[in-house]
Enzyme design. Sequence first.
Site, PDB file in Angstrom:
ATOM      1  N   GLU A  36      30.831  35.955 -11.825  1.00 23.70           N
ATOM      2  CA  GLU A  36      30.199  34.674 -11.481  1.00 23.70           C
ATOM      3  C   GLU A  36      30.531  34.319 -10.042  1.00 23.70           C
ATOM      4  O   GLU A  36      31.676  34.486  -9.599  1.00 23.70           O
ATOM      5  CB  GLU A  36      30.732  33.526 -12.356  1.00 23.70           C
ATOM      6  CG  GLU A  36      30.366  33.613 -13.804  1.00 23.70           C
ATOM      7  CD  GLU A  36      30.969  32.483 -14.643  1.00 23.70           C
ATOM      8  OE1 GLU A  36      31.271  31.398 -14.096  1.00 23.70           O
ATOM      9  OE2 GLU A  36      31.139  32.700 -15.847  1.00 23.70           O
ATOM     10  N   GLU A  51      37.416  33.970 -18.787  1.00 21.75           N
ATOM     11  CA  GLU A  51      38.297  32.922 -18.266  1.00 21.75           C
ATOM     12  C   GLU A  51      39.343  32.432 -19.257  1.00 21.75           C
ATOM     13  O   GLU A  51      39.486  31.229 -19.477  1.00 21.75           O
ATOM     14  CB  GLU A  51      37.478  31.738 -17.741  1.00 21.75           C
ATOM     15  CG  GLU A  51      36.618  32.093 -16.547  1.00 21.75           C
ATOM     16  CD  GLU A  51      36.010  30.877 -15.846  1.00 21.75           C
ATOM     17  OE1 GLU A  51      36.014  29.792 -16.438  1.00 21.75           O
ATOM     18  OE2 GLU A  51      35.561  31.028 -14.708  1.00 21.75           O
TER      19      GLU A  51
END
Length: 473
Positions: free
Chosen positions: A372, A170
Amino acid sequence: MMENRKISGFPEGFLWGASTSAFQVEGAYAEDGKGLSVADTASLKHSDVYADTKVAADFYHHYREDIVLMAELGLKSYRFSINWTRIYPNGDDEQPNEAGLRFYDKVLDELEKYGIEPIVTLYHFDMPQHLVDAYGGWADRRCIRDFVKYARTCFERYGNRVRYWLTINEQNLMVRKDKLLDIREEDPQKKEQIRHQMNHHMFLAGAEVIKLCHRMCPGAKIGPTFAYLPSYPATCKPEDVLAAMDSDNLYNYYLTDIHVYGKYPQYYRNYLEEHGWFPQFADGDEEILAGAKPDFLGFNYYLTYAAEYCPEDVENADYLSILNLVVPGHFRYVKNPYLKATEYGWQIDPVGFRKSLMELYQRYQLPVMITENGMGTHDVLSEDGKIHDDYRINYLKSHIEEMRKAVCDGVEVLSYNVWAFLDLVSSSDGFSKRYGLVYIDRTEHDLKQLARIPKDSFYFYQKVIAQGSADGL
Ligand code: BGP
Protein backbone atom coordinates in the site's frame (compact mmCIF):
# COMPACT_ATOMS: atom_id res chain seq x y z
CA MET A 1 21.72 13.89 -1.36
CA MET A 2 23.35 10.83 -2.88
CA GLU A 3 21.85 10.18 -6.31
CA ASN A 4 22.19 7.08 -8.34
CA ARG A 5 23.20 7.69 -11.92
CA LYS A 6 21.53 4.58 -13.31
CA ILE A 7 18.24 5.70 -14.78
CA SER A 8 16.34 2.61 -15.82
CA GLY A 9 15.51 1.18 -12.41
CA PHE A 10 12.54 -1.13 -12.59
CA PRO A 11 13.21 -4.62 -13.91
CA GLU A 12 11.25 -6.37 -16.64
CA GLY A 13 8.15 -7.98 -15.20
CA PHE A 14 7.92 -5.49 -12.33
CA LEU A 15 4.46 -5.78 -10.85
CA TRP A 16 2.84 -2.35 -11.04
CA GLY A 17 -0.30 -2.81 -9.03
CA ALA A 18 -3.10 -1.42 -6.96
CA SER A 19 -4.63 -2.58 -3.75
CA THR A 20 -7.89 -2.91 -1.79
CA SER A 21 -9.19 -4.97 1.10
CA ALA A 22 -12.38 -6.99 1.27
CA PHE A 23 -14.39 -5.25 3.97
CA GLN A 24 -13.51 -1.83 2.57
CA VAL A 25 -14.74 -2.46 -0.98
CA GLU A 26 -16.98 -5.48 -1.25
CA GLY A 27 -20.21 -4.54 0.48
CA ALA A 28 -22.74 -7.44 0.34
CA TYR A 29 -21.91 -7.73 4.00
CA ALA A 30 -24.53 -10.38 4.72
CA GLU A 31 -24.98 -11.91 1.29
CA ASP A 32 -24.51 -15.51 0.14
CA GLY A 33 -23.95 -16.82 3.61
CA LYS A 34 -21.30 -14.34 4.70
CA GLY A 35 -20.92 -13.96 8.48
CA LEU A 36 -20.23 -10.77 10.41
CA SER A 37 -16.64 -9.75 10.98
CA VAL A 38 -15.24 -7.46 13.66
CA ALA A 39 -14.68 -4.92 10.89
CA ASP A 40 -18.42 -5.05 10.09
CA THR A 41 -19.53 -4.69 13.68
CA ALA A 42 -17.11 -1.82 14.33
CA SER A 43 -18.32 0.00 11.22
CA LEU A 44 -21.99 -0.61 11.98
CA LYS A 45 -21.56 1.18 15.31
CA HIS A 46 -20.82 4.39 13.40
CA SER A 47 -23.30 4.05 10.54
CA ASP A 48 -24.95 7.32 11.53
CA VAL A 49 -21.73 9.24 10.89
CA TYR A 50 -19.79 7.23 8.34
CA ALA A 51 -20.47 4.87 5.47
CA ASP A 52 -20.41 1.32 6.81
CA THR A 53 -19.43 -1.98 5.23
CA LYS A 54 -22.95 -2.88 4.08
CA VAL A 55 -22.44 -1.60 0.54
CA ALA A 56 -19.03 0.10 0.58
CA ALA A 57 -17.95 0.37 -3.09
CA ASP A 58 -20.12 -2.65 -3.92
CA PHE A 59 -17.23 -4.49 -5.53
CA TYR A 60 -19.16 -7.70 -4.84
CA HIS A 61 -21.61 -6.78 -7.58
CA HIS A 62 -19.28 -4.65 -9.75
CA TYR A 63 -16.13 -6.78 -9.80
CA ARG A 64 -16.43 -7.53 -13.53
CA GLU A 65 -16.57 -3.89 -14.61
CA ASP A 66 -13.94 -2.97 -12.01
CA ILE A 67 -11.54 -5.54 -13.38
CA VAL A 68 -12.16 -4.23 -16.90
CA LEU A 69 -11.03 -0.86 -15.56
CA MET A 70 -7.96 -2.48 -13.99
CA ALA A 71 -7.12 -3.87 -17.42
CA GLU A 72 -7.61 -0.46 -18.99
CA LEU A 73 -5.25 0.99 -16.41
CA GLY A 74 -2.74 -1.68 -17.38
CA LEU A 75 -2.37 -3.16 -13.90
CA LYS A 76 0.11 -6.01 -13.64
CA SER A 77 -1.01 -6.95 -10.14
CA TYR A 78 -4.07 -6.52 -7.98
CA ARG A 79 -3.63 -6.93 -4.28
CA PHE A 80 -6.91 -7.77 -2.54
CA SER A 81 -8.00 -9.72 0.50
CA ILE A 82 -10.28 -12.67 1.00
CA ASN A 83 -12.96 -11.96 3.52
CA TRP A 84 -12.49 -14.65 6.16
CA THR A 85 -16.23 -14.51 6.95
CA ARG A 86 -17.23 -15.35 3.39
CA ILE A 87 -15.31 -18.60 3.65
CA TYR A 88 -16.01 -19.46 7.29
CA PRO A 89 -18.96 -17.27 8.32
CA ASN A 90 -18.49 -18.04 12.01
CA GLY A 91 -14.82 -18.83 11.88
CA ASP A 92 -15.24 -22.28 13.41
CA ASP A 93 -17.73 -23.85 10.98
CA GLU A 94 -17.18 -27.49 10.01
CA GLN A 95 -17.38 -26.82 6.29
CA PRO A 96 -16.49 -23.74 4.27
CA ASN A 97 -19.19 -21.69 2.59
CA GLU A 98 -19.20 -22.70 -1.06
CA ALA A 99 -20.87 -19.46 -2.23
CA GLY A 100 -18.09 -17.44 -0.63
CA LEU A 101 -15.39 -19.58 -2.21
CA ARG A 102 -17.09 -19.20 -5.59
CA PHE A 103 -16.98 -15.44 -5.41
CA TYR A 104 -13.17 -15.39 -5.31
CA ASP A 105 -13.04 -18.06 -8.06
CA LYS A 106 -14.89 -15.56 -10.23
CA VAL A 107 -12.63 -12.67 -9.26
CA LEU A 108 -9.57 -14.79 -10.06
CA ASP A 109 -11.13 -15.85 -13.39
CA GLU A 110 -11.55 -12.23 -14.40
CA LEU A 111 -8.03 -11.28 -13.34
CA GLU A 112 -6.65 -14.22 -15.28
CA LYS A 113 -8.55 -13.11 -18.37
CA TYR A 114 -6.57 -9.86 -18.39
CA GLY A 115 -3.26 -11.27 -17.20
CA ILE A 116 -3.36 -9.44 -13.85
CA GLU A 117 -1.34 -11.14 -11.12
CA PRO A 118 -3.39 -11.65 -7.93
CA ILE A 119 -1.65 -10.84 -4.64
CA VAL A 120 -3.93 -12.24 -1.98
CA THR A 121 -4.09 -11.19 1.67
CA LEU A 122 -5.61 -13.83 3.90
CA TYR A 123 -6.53 -11.56 6.77
CA HIS A 124 -7.07 -7.82 6.54
CA PHE A 125 -8.77 -6.68 9.79
CA ASP A 126 -11.86 -8.87 9.30
CA MET A 127 -11.79 -11.70 11.79
CA PRO A 128 -15.12 -13.45 12.33
CA GLN A 129 -17.09 -11.72 15.08
CA HIS A 130 -18.24 -15.09 16.33
CA LEU A 131 -14.69 -16.05 17.30
CA VAL A 132 -14.46 -13.01 19.53
CA ASP A 133 -17.85 -13.72 21.08
CA ALA A 134 -17.06 -17.42 21.53
CA TYR A 135 -13.57 -17.26 23.00
CA GLY A 136 -12.10 -13.74 22.77
CA GLY A 137 -10.59 -14.03 19.29
CA TRP A 138 -6.80 -13.87 19.19
CA ALA A 139 -6.66 -13.88 22.99
CA ASP A 140 -7.26 -17.63 22.77
CA ARG A 141 -5.01 -20.23 21.14
CA ARG A 142 -7.98 -21.83 19.39
CA CYS A 143 -7.86 -18.89 17.05
CA ILE A 144 -4.59 -20.19 15.60
CA ARG A 145 -6.29 -23.49 14.73
CA ASP A 146 -9.23 -21.70 13.11
CA PHE A 147 -7.05 -19.35 11.10
CA VAL A 148 -4.86 -22.19 9.86
CA LYS A 149 -7.95 -24.13 8.81
CA TYR A 150 -9.20 -21.12 6.85
CA ALA A 151 -5.81 -20.65 5.20
CA ARG A 152 -5.70 -24.35 4.28
CA THR A 153 -9.07 -24.01 2.55
CA CYS A 154 -7.78 -21.01 0.57
CA PHE A 155 -4.59 -22.82 -0.44
CA GLU A 156 -6.60 -25.88 -1.50
CA ARG A 157 -8.99 -23.87 -3.57
CA TYR A 158 -6.81 -21.14 -5.05
CA GLY A 159 -3.31 -22.51 -4.56
CA ASN A 160 -2.91 -23.47 -8.20
CA ARG A 161 -3.59 -19.93 -9.42
CA VAL A 162 -2.21 -17.55 -6.78
CA ARG A 163 1.56 -17.03 -6.72
CA TYR A 164 1.76 -14.33 -4.04
CA TRP A 165 0.14 -14.63 -0.63
CA LEU A 166 0.14 -12.26 2.32
CA THR A 167 -0.59 -13.69 5.74
CA ILE A 168 -1.80 -10.88 8.01
CA ASN A 169 -2.16 -7.21 7.11
CA GLU A 170 -0.61 -4.78 9.56
CA GLN A 171 -0.48 -6.96 12.65
CA ASN A 172 1.59 -4.19 14.29
CA LEU A 173 -1.21 -1.69 13.80
CA MET A 174 -4.07 -4.08 14.46
CA VAL A 175 -2.69 -5.08 17.81
CA ARG A 176 -2.66 -1.48 19.00
CA LYS A 177 -6.23 -0.68 17.96
CA ASP A 178 -8.80 -2.12 20.31
CA LYS A 179 -11.61 -1.95 17.77
CA LEU A 180 -9.73 -3.97 15.15
CA LEU A 181 -9.45 -6.92 17.51
CA ASP A 182 -12.52 -6.09 19.57
CA ILE A 183 -10.58 -5.88 22.84
CA ARG A 184 -13.10 -5.17 25.57
CA GLU A 185 -11.01 -5.43 28.73
CA GLU A 186 -10.98 -2.15 30.64
CA ASP A 187 -8.30 -2.70 33.26
CA PRO A 188 -5.22 -1.10 31.61
CA GLN A 189 -2.69 -3.68 32.77
CA LYS A 190 -4.86 -6.67 31.85
CA LYS A 191 -5.67 -5.05 28.54
CA GLU A 192 -1.98 -4.77 27.66
CA GLN A 193 -1.39 -8.38 28.67
CA ILE A 194 -4.22 -9.48 26.41
CA ARG A 195 -2.89 -7.33 23.59
CA HIS A 196 0.53 -8.95 23.71
CA GLN A 197 -0.90 -12.44 24.08
CA MET A 198 -2.96 -11.77 20.96
CA ASN A 199 0.14 -10.56 19.18
CA HIS A 200 1.95 -13.76 20.15
CA HIS A 201 -0.89 -15.91 18.82
CA MET A 202 -0.89 -13.96 15.56
CA PHE A 203 2.85 -14.56 15.22
CA LEU A 204 2.30 -18.27 15.71
CA ALA A 205 -0.62 -18.33 13.28
CA GLY A 206 1.40 -16.42 10.68
CA ALA A 207 4.32 -18.84 11.06
CA GLU A 208 2.06 -21.92 10.79
CA VAL A 209 0.43 -20.52 7.66
CA ILE A 210 3.76 -19.76 6.00
CA LYS A 211 4.88 -23.34 6.60
CA LEU A 212 1.57 -24.67 5.33
CA CYS A 213 1.78 -22.58 2.19
CA HIS A 214 5.29 -23.81 1.48
CA ARG A 215 4.07 -27.40 1.81
CA MET A 216 0.84 -27.04 -0.14
CA CYS A 217 1.84 -24.50 -2.81
CA PRO A 218 5.52 -25.01 -3.51
CA GLY A 219 5.50 -22.58 -6.45
CA ALA A 220 4.03 -19.72 -4.42
CA LYS A 221 5.66 -17.03 -2.32
CA ILE A 222 4.28 -15.86 1.00
CA GLY A 223 5.07 -13.16 3.52
CA PRO A 224 3.51 -10.86 6.11
CA THR A 225 2.75 -7.22 5.43
CA PHE A 226 3.05 -4.54 8.07
CA ALA A 227 2.48 -0.80 8.64
CA TYR A 228 5.95 0.67 8.23
CA LEU A 229 5.97 3.85 10.33
CA PRO A 230 9.58 5.01 10.54
CA SER A 231 10.88 7.85 12.69
CA TYR A 232 13.58 10.46 12.33
CA PRO A 233 15.34 11.80 15.40
CA ALA A 234 13.75 15.18 16.19
CA THR A 235 17.28 16.58 16.71
CA CYS A 236 20.83 15.19 16.61
CA LYS A 237 20.85 15.02 20.40
CA PRO A 238 21.94 11.44 21.13
CA GLU A 239 18.88 10.84 23.33
CA ASP A 240 16.62 11.80 20.41
CA VAL A 241 18.54 9.56 18.03
CA LEU A 242 18.03 6.72 20.46
CA ALA A 243 14.35 7.67 20.79
CA ALA A 244 13.88 7.31 17.02
CA MET A 245 15.64 3.95 17.13
CA ASP A 246 13.42 2.77 19.98
CA SER A 247 10.37 3.90 18.10
CA ASP A 248 11.45 2.05 14.97
CA ASN A 249 12.11 -1.07 17.01
CA LEU A 250 8.86 -1.01 18.96
CA TYR A 251 6.70 0.00 16.01
CA ASN A 252 8.23 -1.84 13.12
CA TYR A 253 11.26 -4.02 13.60
CA TYR A 254 10.17 -6.16 16.50
CA LEU A 255 7.61 -7.58 14.10
CA THR A 256 9.90 -8.13 11.14
CA ASP A 257 12.67 -9.45 13.45
CA ILE A 258 10.30 -12.10 14.79
CA HIS A 259 9.18 -13.02 11.30
CA VAL A 260 12.62 -13.22 9.78
CA TYR A 261 14.78 -14.41 12.69
CA GLY A 262 12.07 -16.59 14.22
CA LYS A 263 12.40 -15.34 17.80
CA TYR A 264 11.61 -12.37 20.02
CA PRO A 265 14.55 -9.94 19.89
CA GLN A 266 16.11 -9.10 23.26
CA TYR A 267 15.06 -5.39 23.20
CA TYR A 268 11.45 -6.43 22.72
CA ARG A 269 11.58 -9.10 25.43
CA ASN A 270 13.01 -6.47 27.81
CA TYR A 271 10.28 -3.99 26.95
CA LEU A 272 7.53 -6.56 27.52
CA GLU A 273 9.08 -8.00 30.66
CA GLU A 274 9.68 -4.59 32.24
CA HIS A 275 5.97 -3.90 31.96
CA GLY A 276 4.76 -7.38 32.91
CA TRP A 277 3.38 -7.99 29.42
CA PHE A 278 5.47 -10.87 28.19
CA PRO A 279 3.03 -13.40 26.69
CA GLN A 280 2.62 -16.98 27.80
CA PHE A 281 4.50 -19.41 25.61
CA ALA A 282 3.23 -22.97 25.27
CA ASP A 283 5.60 -25.90 24.70
CA GLY A 284 6.77 -25.84 21.14
CA ASP A 285 6.09 -22.15 20.45
CA GLU A 286 9.79 -21.36 20.01
CA GLU A 287 10.04 -24.10 17.38
CA ILE A 288 6.97 -22.84 15.55
CA LEU A 289 8.39 -19.33 15.33
CA ALA A 290 11.81 -20.55 14.32
CA GLY A 291 10.47 -22.95 11.73
CA ALA A 292 8.91 -20.49 9.29
CA LYS A 293 10.68 -18.17 6.92
CA PRO A 294 8.82 -15.61 4.79
CA ASP A 295 9.84 -15.36 1.13
CA PHE A 296 9.50 -11.58 1.14
CA LEU A 297 8.39 -8.73 3.38
CA GLY A 298 5.36 -6.70 2.44
CA PHE A 299 4.83 -3.24 3.83
CA ASN A 300 2.40 -0.35 3.68
CA TYR A 301 3.94 3.09 3.57
CA TYR A 302 2.17 6.44 3.99
CA LEU A 303 4.19 8.73 6.28
CA THR A 304 7.03 9.20 8.72
CA TYR A 305 7.31 10.56 12.25
CA ALA A 306 9.88 12.55 14.17
CA ALA A 307 10.67 11.19 17.61
CA GLU A 308 12.22 12.81 20.64
CA TYR A 309 13.22 11.51 24.02
CA CYS A 310 10.24 11.31 26.36
CA PRO A 311 11.04 11.70 30.06
CA GLU A 312 10.03 8.88 32.37
CA ASP A 313 7.86 11.15 34.53
CA VAL A 314 5.94 12.81 31.70
CA GLU A 315 2.37 13.50 32.74
CA ASN A 316 0.19 13.13 29.68
CA ALA A 317 2.02 11.18 27.04
CA ASP A 318 0.34 12.57 23.94
CA TYR A 319 -0.68 10.05 21.34
CA LEU A 320 0.36 11.80 18.17
CA SER A 321 0.73 8.61 16.23
CA ILE A 322 -1.48 6.14 14.44
CA LEU A 323 -0.40 3.26 16.63
CA ASN A 324 -1.29 5.05 19.86
CA LEU A 325 2.09 4.24 21.27
CA VAL A 326 4.30 6.56 23.25
CA VAL A 327 6.79 5.11 25.68
CA PRO A 328 7.81 7.32 28.61
CA GLY A 329 11.51 6.92 29.25
CA HIS A 330 11.95 6.23 25.53
CA PHE A 331 10.11 8.26 22.89
CA ARG A 332 7.21 10.44 21.80
CA TYR A 333 6.39 12.26 18.59
CA VAL A 334 6.72 15.83 17.42
CA LYS A 335 5.78 17.51 14.18
CA ASN A 336 8.43 17.39 11.50
CA PRO A 337 8.88 21.02 10.32
CA TYR A 338 10.46 19.89 7.05
CA LEU A 339 7.47 17.94 5.79
CA LYS A 340 4.07 18.92 4.49
CA ALA A 341 1.10 16.91 5.64
CA THR A 342 -2.17 15.79 4.07
CA GLU A 343 -5.38 17.35 5.31
CA TYR A 344 -5.53 14.39 7.71
CA GLY A 345 -2.15 15.33 9.18
CA TRP A 346 -0.22 12.46 7.59
CA GLN A 347 3.28 13.78 6.89
CA ILE A 348 4.21 13.25 3.25
CA ASP A 349 7.73 11.92 2.87
CA PRO A 350 8.89 10.31 -0.38
CA VAL A 351 12.56 10.43 0.66
CA GLY A 352 11.57 8.55 3.79
CA PHE A 353 10.13 5.91 1.47
CA ARG A 354 13.52 5.45 -0.18
CA LYS A 355 15.18 5.29 3.22
CA SER A 356 12.66 2.71 4.44
CA LEU A 357 13.23 0.51 1.42
CA MET A 358 16.99 0.67 1.93
CA GLU A 359 16.77 -0.01 5.65
CA LEU A 360 14.44 -2.95 5.37
CA TYR A 361 16.44 -4.56 2.61
CA GLN A 362 19.78 -4.00 4.30
CA ARG A 363 18.48 -5.42 7.56
CA TYR A 364 16.99 -8.61 6.14
CA GLN A 365 18.26 -9.12 2.58
CA LEU A 366 14.79 -10.27 1.58
CA PRO A 367 12.79 -9.01 -1.39
CA VAL A 368 10.20 -6.42 -0.44
CA MET A 369 6.72 -5.76 -1.73
CA ILE A 370 4.93 -2.45 -1.31
CA THR A 371 1.40 -3.51 -0.62
CA GLU A 372 0.00 0.00 0.00
CA ASN A 373 1.07 3.55 -0.75
CA GLY A 374 -1.26 6.43 -1.47
CA MET A 375 -2.97 9.59 -0.35
CA GLY A 376 -6.32 10.02 1.37
CA THR A 377 -8.16 13.28 0.64
CA HIS A 378 -11.61 14.78 0.10
CA ASP A 379 -11.66 14.55 -3.68
CA VAL A 380 -14.20 16.69 -5.49
CA LEU A 381 -16.10 15.77 -8.59
CA SER A 382 -15.66 18.84 -10.81
CA GLU A 383 -18.30 20.37 -13.01
CA ASP A 384 -16.66 18.79 -16.03
CA GLY A 385 -17.44 15.41 -14.47
CA LYS A 386 -13.79 14.67 -13.69
CA ILE A 387 -11.57 14.49 -10.63
CA HIS A 388 -8.48 16.65 -10.94
CA ASP A 389 -6.33 15.16 -8.21
CA ASP A 390 -2.95 16.72 -9.00
CA TYR A 391 -1.97 16.39 -5.34
CA ARG A 392 -2.32 12.60 -5.61
CA ILE A 393 -0.35 12.58 -8.86
CA ASN A 394 2.43 14.50 -7.10
CA TYR A 395 2.33 12.13 -4.17
CA LEU A 396 2.55 9.02 -6.33
CA LYS A 397 5.11 10.46 -8.72
CA SER A 398 7.48 11.47 -5.95
CA HIS A 399 7.18 8.13 -4.19
CA ILE A 400 7.68 6.16 -7.41
CA GLU A 401 10.73 8.25 -8.19
CA GLU A 402 12.27 7.59 -4.76
CA MET A 403 11.45 3.91 -5.07
CA ARG A 404 13.30 3.87 -8.38
CA LYS A 405 16.40 5.23 -6.67
CA ALA A 406 16.23 2.50 -4.05
CA VAL A 407 15.84 -0.11 -6.78
CA CYS A 408 18.88 1.34 -8.56
CA ASP A 409 20.78 1.02 -5.28
CA GLY A 410 20.01 -2.68 -5.23
CA VAL A 411 16.77 -3.08 -3.30
CA GLU A 412 14.83 -6.01 -4.68
CA VAL A 413 11.25 -4.76 -4.98
CA LEU A 414 8.72 -7.31 -6.24
CA SER A 415 5.72 -5.08 -6.65
CA TYR A 416 4.30 -1.65 -5.92
CA ASN A 417 0.59 -1.41 -5.17
CA VAL A 418 -1.17 1.92 -4.93
CA TRP A 419 -3.70 2.24 -2.16
CA ALA A 420 -6.27 2.14 -3.49
CA PHE A 421 -7.58 0.99 -6.82
CA LEU A 422 -10.92 2.60 -6.10
CA ASP A 423 -12.44 4.77 -3.40
CA LEU A 424 -13.45 2.69 -0.42
CA VAL A 425 -14.47 2.85 3.21
CA SER A 426 -11.43 4.20 5.03
CA SER A 427 -10.47 2.19 8.08
CA SER A 428 -10.85 5.31 10.22
CA ASP A 429 -12.68 8.08 8.36
CA GLY A 430 -15.58 6.73 6.29
CA PHE A 431 -16.00 7.28 2.56
CA SER A 432 -15.08 10.96 2.43
CA LYS A 433 -11.39 10.18 2.88
CA ARG A 434 -10.74 8.97 -0.64
CA TYR A 435 -7.69 7.06 -1.81
CA GLY A 436 -8.80 5.63 -5.14
CA LEU A 437 -7.43 5.97 -8.64
CA VAL A 438 -11.09 5.48 -9.52
CA TYR A 439 -13.74 7.69 -7.97
CA ILE A 440 -16.89 6.04 -6.66
CA ASP A 441 -19.80 8.39 -6.94
CA ARG A 442 -21.41 8.05 -3.56
CA THR A 443 -21.35 10.02 -0.32
CA GLU A 444 -21.26 8.72 3.23
CA HIS A 445 -24.97 7.94 3.12
CA ASP A 446 -26.23 8.53 -0.40
CA LEU A 447 -25.32 5.62 -2.64
CA LYS A 448 -26.40 7.37 -5.85
CA GLN A 449 -25.52 5.11 -8.80
CA LEU A 450 -22.10 4.08 -7.46
CA ALA A 451 -20.68 5.18 -10.82
CA ARG A 452 -17.00 4.49 -11.45
CA ILE A 453 -15.07 7.53 -12.71
CA PRO A 454 -11.32 7.29 -13.34
CA LYS A 455 -9.50 10.24 -11.74
CA ASP A 456 -6.65 12.16 -13.35
CA SER A 457 -4.30 10.03 -11.21
CA PHE A 458 -5.66 6.95 -13.00
CA TYR A 459 -4.43 8.31 -16.35
CA PHE A 460 -1.12 9.34 -14.80
CA TYR A 461 -0.55 5.85 -13.39
CA GLN A 462 -1.60 4.34 -16.71
CA LYS A 463 1.34 6.17 -18.32
CA VAL A 464 3.72 5.10 -15.53
CA ILE A 465 2.80 1.47 -16.12
CA ALA A 466 3.05 1.79 -19.90
CA GLN A 467 6.55 3.25 -19.81
CA GLY A 468 7.73 1.44 -16.68
CA SER A 469 8.66 4.55 -14.68
CA ALA A 470 7.47 8.03 -13.77
CA ASP A 471 10.32 9.68 -15.72
CA GLY A 472 9.25 12.85 -17.47
CA LEU A 473 5.60 12.56 -16.42
C1 BGP B 1 -3.79 0.83 6.26
C2 BGP B 1 -4.78 -0.26 6.04
C3 BGP B 1 -5.79 -0.02 4.98
C4 BGP B 1 -6.19 1.42 4.78
C5 BGP B 1 -5.03 2.39 4.88
C6 BGP B 1 -5.42 3.84 4.99
O1 BGP B 1 -3.54 0.92 7.61
O2 BGP B 1 -4.14 -1.49 5.75
O3 BGP B 1 -6.85 -0.89 5.22
O4 BGP B 1 -7.32 1.75 5.43
O5 BGP B 1 -4.18 2.11 5.95
O6 BGP B 1 -5.84 4.12 6.29
P1 BGP B 1 -7.14 4.96 6.60
O7 BGP B 1 -8.24 4.29 5.87
O8 BGP B 1 -7.31 4.87 8.08
O9 BGP B 1 -6.88 6.33 6.14
